[in-house]
Design an enzyme around this catalytic site. Sequence first.
Site, PDB file in Angstrom:
ATOM      1  N   LYS A   6      12.567   8.281  13.009  1.00  0.00           N
ATOM      2  CA  LYS A   6      11.989   7.174  12.235  1.00  0.00           C
ATOM      3  C   LYS A   6      11.932   7.563  10.759  1.00  0.00           C
ATOM      4  O   LYS A   6      11.551   8.701  10.425  1.00  0.00           O
ATOM      5  CB  LYS A   6      10.585   6.863  12.769  1.00  0.00           C
ATOM      6  CG  LYS A   6       9.931   5.656  12.115  1.00  0.00           C
ATOM      7  CD  LYS A   6       8.561   5.380  12.747  1.00  0.00           C
ATOM      8  CE  LYS A   6       7.896   4.150  12.165  1.00  0.00           C
ATOM      9  NZ  LYS A   6       6.546   3.912  12.744  1.00  0.00           N
ATOM     10  N   SER A  43       5.886  -0.706  14.513  1.00  0.00           N
ATOM     11  CA  SER A  43       6.801  -0.525  13.420  1.00  0.00           C
ATOM     12  C   SER A  43       8.001   0.364  13.731  1.00  0.00           C
ATOM     13  O   SER A  43       8.966   0.353  12.972  1.00  0.00           O
ATOM     14  CB  SER A  43       6.052   0.056  12.219  1.00  0.00           C
ATOM     15  OG  SER A  43       5.515   1.325  12.523  1.00  0.00           O
ATOM     16  N   SER A  95       2.545   1.619  17.148  1.00  0.00           N
ATOM     17  CA  SER A  95       3.938   1.566  16.672  1.00  0.00           C
ATOM     18  C   SER A  95       4.958   2.350  17.457  1.00  0.00           C
ATOM     19  O   SER A  95       6.156   2.157  17.253  1.00  0.00           O
ATOM     20  CB  SER A  95       3.999   2.004  15.215  1.00  0.00           C
ATOM     21  OG  SER A  95       3.637   0.923  14.396  1.00  0.00           O
TER      22      SER A  95
HETATM   23  N1  GLN Z   1       1.101  -3.036  13.931  1.00  0.00           N
HETATM   24  C1  GLN Z   1       0.020  -2.223  13.455  1.00  0.00           C
HETATM   25  C2  GLN Z   1      -0.069  -2.374  11.954  1.00  0.00           C
HETATM   26  O1  GLN Z   1       0.592  -3.184  11.448  1.00  0.00           O
HETATM   27  C3  GLN Z   1       0.237  -0.791  13.850  1.00  0.00           C
HETATM   28  C4  GLN Z   1       1.313  -0.135  13.090  1.00  0.00           C
HETATM   29  C5  GLN Z   1       1.508   1.293  13.425  1.00  0.00           C
HETATM   30  O2  GLN Z   1       1.120   1.772  14.499  1.00  0.00           O
HETATM   31  N2  GLN Z   1       2.078   2.025  12.496  1.00  0.00           N
HETATM   32  O3  GLN Z   1      -0.778  -1.710  11.295  1.00  0.00           O
END
Ligand code: GLN
Length: 490
Positions: free
Chosen positions: A82, A157, A181
Site C-alpha cells: 500500500k 482505503s 481499511s
Molecule cells: N474508512 C475509515 C476512514 O475513512 C477508515 C480508514 C482506514 O482504516 N484507514 O477513516
Amino acid sequence: MPANELHQLTIHEAHKLLKQRKISSTELTKSVLKRVAEIEGKVHACVTIVEDIALKEAKKVDNYIKTAHEITPLTGIPTLIKDVICTKGIRTTCSSKILENFVPLYDATVIEKLKAQKAVIVGKTNMDEFAMGSSTEHSAFFPTHNPWDLSRVPGGSSGGSAAAVAADETIYALGSDTGGSVRQPAALCSVVGLKPTYGRVSRFGLVAFASSLDQIGPITKDVTDCALVMNAIAGYDSSDSTSVPYPVPDYTRQLIPDIKGLRIGIPREYFVEGMQNQVRAALEAAIDKLRELGAEIDWEVSLPHTKYALAVYYVLAPSEASANLARYDGVKYGFSERDASNVIETTERTRQFGFGLEVKRRIMLGTYALSAGYYNAYYLKAQKVRTLIKQEFDQAFEKYDALVTPTSPIVPFKLGEKLEDPMQMYLSDICTLPINIAGIPAISIPAGFADNLPIGMQIMGKPFSEEILLRIAFAYEQATNWHKRKPPLL
Ligand code: GLN
C-alpha cells in the site's frame, strides 16, 4: 502449472515450488508482471510498478536459492505494498498530490522485515488519499475498480491492495487499517485481511493518519498466507514506541481444522439497521457452520456502547489527522506551491492545491474538535467513551474466545454511489471501527456471495489473540470453498 499462470498461486503453494526448484522467482515475478500488464487497464489497483527493480531482485534471489539449504516462506515471492508504507528509493505517494513525487530515504520496518526474508517488491497500490475513505475513490490519481464487478468499488482505503490480491496481480499485499481499511476492502474483494493488535506490528515508516489507531496488516488469498505474513512482519521495534515487546509466536502453529469447545459470541449491535438481507443470511449460515465445527455459539451478546463508535472515531481520527498532517507545509518535502508572496501564502496554497476534499474535511473536523472551548466537549469526551468501549470488549472476552460479526453490512457499492454523501461513506465502516478504538485484533475472511458480490465475516478477539482468530478462520476456510472462487476477469 504453466509458467504464465503462476500468478494464481498462494504464498505457501509458491514457496513449495520454489523450494523444490520447480519454479524460479524470476518466472513467478514475470507471471505477476504479465498479469498486471493485462488487467491493470480494468482494475487500476497500482500507483507504481517497479518492473526493473523486481526482476533484478528476483534474479538475485534465484542465485541465492541455488545454494541455500533453507529458504524462508516469503523468499522470492512477489508482493505489492500500500502506498502509505515507505519504501526506500520507491515513490510513496499516499495517493495524494502533496506526496506525488516523494521518494523515501528509508524503508518502513515492515519493508525491512520483508526484505530480510528476500521478498520481491513489485510496486505500490492505490488507496484513498492518506487512507481516508472506504472506496478508494478518494485517491488523487484514479479510483480502483472491484475485480468482481468493475462498475463497483473495491472498498478502502486499502482498495488497491485488496483488488490486486483478488485479481491475482500479486501473491499477497500489505495494507493499513485505522478504522477498517484492511478488513473492509478484503471483505468487498473476497480475500483475507487481518488488523493486528495495536502494537503488534511496527508503524515505523507508515505515513501517519491517526497514530493511536493505525496498524499495518496482511491482505492474502487464504488464511495460511495471512499467518505466514504475520510471522514476517510482527514484533517489537525500538523505532516505534507503541510497539509491544511480546514474543512473536509461530502464527501457523494453530492452523488446525478444529475449533471444538471454543466460545464464540455474536454481538447483536453489529447486525445493524441498513444491513442487506443477503449479508445477514450469509453470516447466519457462516455462524451455523462454526457451530457444526464444534464452536459454542452464543447469540445473546450485547455491546451497547457500539452505537457511539462511529461518533468517537470521527472525533478522534480527524483530531489526530489534523495534527499529523500539519507537517505538509510545502517547505521540507512534497508538493510546494511557490507562486506566492510570502511563507504563509506558500503553506496555504500548498495545502489548497495539494490536499483533496476529504482530507481537508478531516483536517477541519479535527482542528475544530481540538480547538480551545471545544476540546472538552469533543476530544476529551470521545476519549472517555473510547475507554468505555474498550472496557466493554474486555468484559466480553472474559466469557468468549472470539466475537463474530459481518465485516461490512453491505456488498460492494457502485462507483460514485456514496461519493457525494460523506455520512453514507463513513457508515461503511460501522462494523470495523470499534476494533481500532479498542486496539484489539480482527480478521476478515470470505464468507459467501450475494449475486456474485463478495461478503466477509469478521472475527475479533482480545489483545494478542491473533492465533485464535487465525485458527477459527482456518477451520471455517477448510470447511468452505469461498476463498477458491476467482473473479470473472478476462
Ligand atoms: N474508512 C475509515 C476512514 O475513512 C477508515 C480508514 C482506514 O482504516 N484507514 O477513516
